[in-house]
Write a protein that holds these residues in place. Structure first.
Motif, PDB file in Angstrom:
ATOM      1  N   ARG A 100      89.427  39.874  67.220  1.00  0.00           N
ATOM      2  CA  ARG A 100      89.645  39.459  66.300  1.00  0.00           C
ATOM      3  C   ARG A 100      88.178  40.098  65.164  1.00  0.00           C
ATOM      4  O   ARG A 100      87.580  40.874  65.940  1.00  0.00           O
ATOM      5  CB  ARG A 100      89.384  37.828  65.663  1.00  0.00           C
ATOM      6  CG  ARG A 100      90.008  37.128  66.336  1.00  0.00           C
ATOM      7  CD  ARG A 100      91.608  37.386  66.343  1.00  0.00           C
ATOM      8  NE  ARG A 100      92.590  36.766  66.580  1.00  0.00           N
ATOM      9  CZ  ARG A 100      93.765  36.412  67.531  1.00  0.00           C
ATOM     10  NH1 ARG A 100      94.014  37.556  67.445  1.00  0.00           N
ATOM     11  NH2 ARG A 100      94.276  35.446  68.183  1.00  0.00           N
ATOM     12  N   HIS A 101      88.562  40.506  63.654  1.00  0.00           N
ATOM     13  CA  HIS A 101      88.098  41.508  62.688  1.00  0.00           C
ATOM     14  C   HIS A 101      87.486  40.895  61.490  1.00  0.00           C
ATOM     15  O   HIS A 101      88.522  41.875  61.020  1.00  0.00           O
ATOM     16  CB  HIS A 101      88.406  43.146  62.695  1.00  0.00           C
ATOM     17  CG  HIS A 101      88.428  43.795  64.400  1.00  0.00           C
ATOM     18  ND1 HIS A 101      86.747  44.208  64.414  1.00  0.00           N
ATOM     19  CD2 HIS A 101      88.762  43.956  65.038  1.00  0.00           C
ATOM     20  CE1 HIS A 101      86.591  44.566  65.223  1.00  0.00           C
ATOM     21  NE2 HIS A 101      87.953  44.573  65.621  1.00  0.00           N
ATOM     22  N   TYR A 102      87.160  39.400  61.536  1.00  0.00           N
ATOM     23  CA  TYR A 102      87.534  38.803  60.454  1.00  0.00           C
ATOM     24  C   TYR A 102      86.709  39.440  59.548  1.00  0.00           C
ATOM     25  O   TYR A 102      86.501  39.341  58.386  1.00  0.00           O
ATOM     26  CB  TYR A 102      87.322  37.298  60.670  1.00  0.00           C
ATOM     27  CG  TYR A 102      88.486  36.452  61.489  1.00  0.00           C
ATOM     28  CD1 TYR A 102      90.072  36.435  60.883  1.00  0.00           C
ATOM     29  CD2 TYR A 102      87.625  36.096  62.737  1.00  0.00           C
ATOM     30  CE1 TYR A 102      90.638  35.722  61.901  1.00  0.00           C
ATOM     31  CE2 TYR A 102      88.976  35.497  63.410  1.00  0.00           C
ATOM     32  CZ  TYR A 102      90.383  35.493  62.818  1.00  0.00           C
ATOM     33  OH  TYR A 102      91.131  34.600  63.191  1.00  0.00           O
ATOM     34  N   ASP A 103      85.572  40.032  59.961  1.00  0.00           N
ATOM     35  CA  ASP A 103      84.606  40.979  59.189  1.00  0.00           C
ATOM     36  C   ASP A 103      85.389  41.932  58.656  1.00  0.00           C
ATOM     37  O   ASP A 103      85.025  41.785  57.116  1.00  0.00           O
ATOM     38  CB  ASP A 103      82.850  41.339  59.927  1.00  0.00           C
ATOM     39  CG  ASP A 103      83.877  41.671  61.207  1.00  0.00           C
ATOM     40  OD1 ASP A 103      85.198  42.052  61.460  1.00  0.00           O
ATOM     41  OD2 ASP A 103      82.841  42.907  62.023  1.00  0.00           O
ATOM     42  N   LEU A 104      86.115  42.464  58.899  1.00  0.00           N
ATOM     43  CA  LEU A 104      86.864  43.573  58.559  1.00  0.00           C
ATOM     44  C   LEU A 104      87.798  42.933  56.807  1.00  0.00           C
ATOM     45  O   LEU A 104      87.207  43.608  56.071  1.00  0.00           O
ATOM     46  CB  LEU A 104      87.678  44.368  58.801  1.00  0.00           C
ATOM     47  CG  LEU A 104      88.456  45.539  58.838  1.00  0.00           C
ATOM     48  CD1 LEU A 104      87.695  46.368  57.963  1.00  0.00           C
ATOM     49  CD2 LEU A 104      89.025  46.468  59.717  1.00  0.00           C
ATOM     50  N   ALA A 105      88.649  42.038  57.780  1.00  0.00           N
ATOM     51  CA  ALA A 105      89.120  41.358  56.565  1.00  0.00           C
ATOM     52  C   ALA A 105      87.976  41.053  54.948  1.00  0.00           C
ATOM     53  O   ALA A 105      88.109  40.672  53.853  1.00  0.00           O
ATOM     54  CB  ALA A 105      89.976  39.976  56.766  1.00  0.00           C
ATOM     55  N   ALA A 106      86.532  40.208  55.423  1.00  0.00           N
ATOM     56  CA  ALA A 106      85.856  39.495  54.514  1.00  0.00           C
ATOM     57  C   ALA A 106      85.631  40.895  53.897  1.00  0.00           C
ATOM     58  O   ALA A 106      85.576  40.630  52.613  1.00  0.00           O
ATOM     59  CB  ALA A 106      85.277  38.863  55.251  1.00  0.00           C
TER      60      ALA A 106
END
Length: 223
Positions: A100-106
């Motif tokens: 997952r790459h929730y950091d990118l979305a944030a």
């Protein structure tokens, strides 16, 4: 500096799997300042060589930073060699499976809000812009479309008709709760990646289906 990958994060987490090494790391996190090998050995009841082994492994994984300082306060000839000191690194480590790459979305969402406040552009339009800019940057750093998709965890698979389906969504949890926003972000991001790295005429389209990403990449001459 080389960008950290998911494999790097797995390696760092594995380094903390050893209970003694994890104890060393936790001791340093709670320390008031940089500590030496002797400090760690004395506090944890370790042989100095064992403490040094664990400290250096944590430093190699970039979980600790290393500095040198003479603890005697003296300088010049006869003052002794500087002591190697260890302190927590700023780096954060997380591993998620599937990737997952929730950091990118944030980062993209925050950048869109900031852009909207600064320019007066509606947030939705700002998000499309920053997602496209990020996609161009991702594509610029990749040797191929497949490499870019693999790097960010999309798990691309090419079907018989030449279209690419993405078996993993790096923003899965967010897409379940905020479908229109996140799928729109994803489409703008991957449209830019495809335009930068894919064969001429490839297009990214929304094609949601259970168990995979909402975006499909069509080969040239496909609507």
């Amino acid at each position: 500096m080389k960008a950290r990958t998911e494999s790097d994060s797995v390696s760092a987490v594995a380094a903390l799997a050893d209970s003694s090494r994890r104890g060393v790391y936790e001791y340093i996190l709670e320390a008031d300042g940089p500590v030496s090998r002797d400090d760690v050995a004395g506090a944890l009841g370790m042989v100095r060589g064992t403490a040094a082994f664990h400290l250096d492994r944590l430093a190699r994984e970039e979980l600790l930073t290393v500095s040198y300082r003479r603890l005697t306060g003296r300088s010049g000839p006869g003052s002794g060699r500087p002591t190697k000191l260890y302190a927590p690194a700023v780096r954060e480590v997380s591993v998620s499976l599937p990737q997952r790459h929730y950091d990118l979305a944030a980062e993209l969402l925050a950048a869109a809000v900031e852009n909207s406040h600064r320019t007066g552009t509606p947030v939705e339009e700002s998000l499309r812009r920053v997602a496209a800019e990020a996609g161009n940057s991702i594509g610029k750093d990749a040797d191929s479309l497949e490499q870019a998709l693999e790097k960010y965890g999309f798990k691309p698979e090419t079907e018989e008709d030449g279209s690419i389906v993405l078996q993993n969504c790096p923003f899965h949890r967010l897409s379940q709760r905020h479908t229109a926003t996140i799928c729109g972000l994803n489409l703008d991001l991957l449209s830019a990646v495809t335009g930068k790295t894919g064969p001429e005429g490839c297009t990214a389209v929304l094609d949601p289906a259970p168990g995979r990403c909402c975006v499909r990449i069509l080969p040239p001459d496909r609507d």
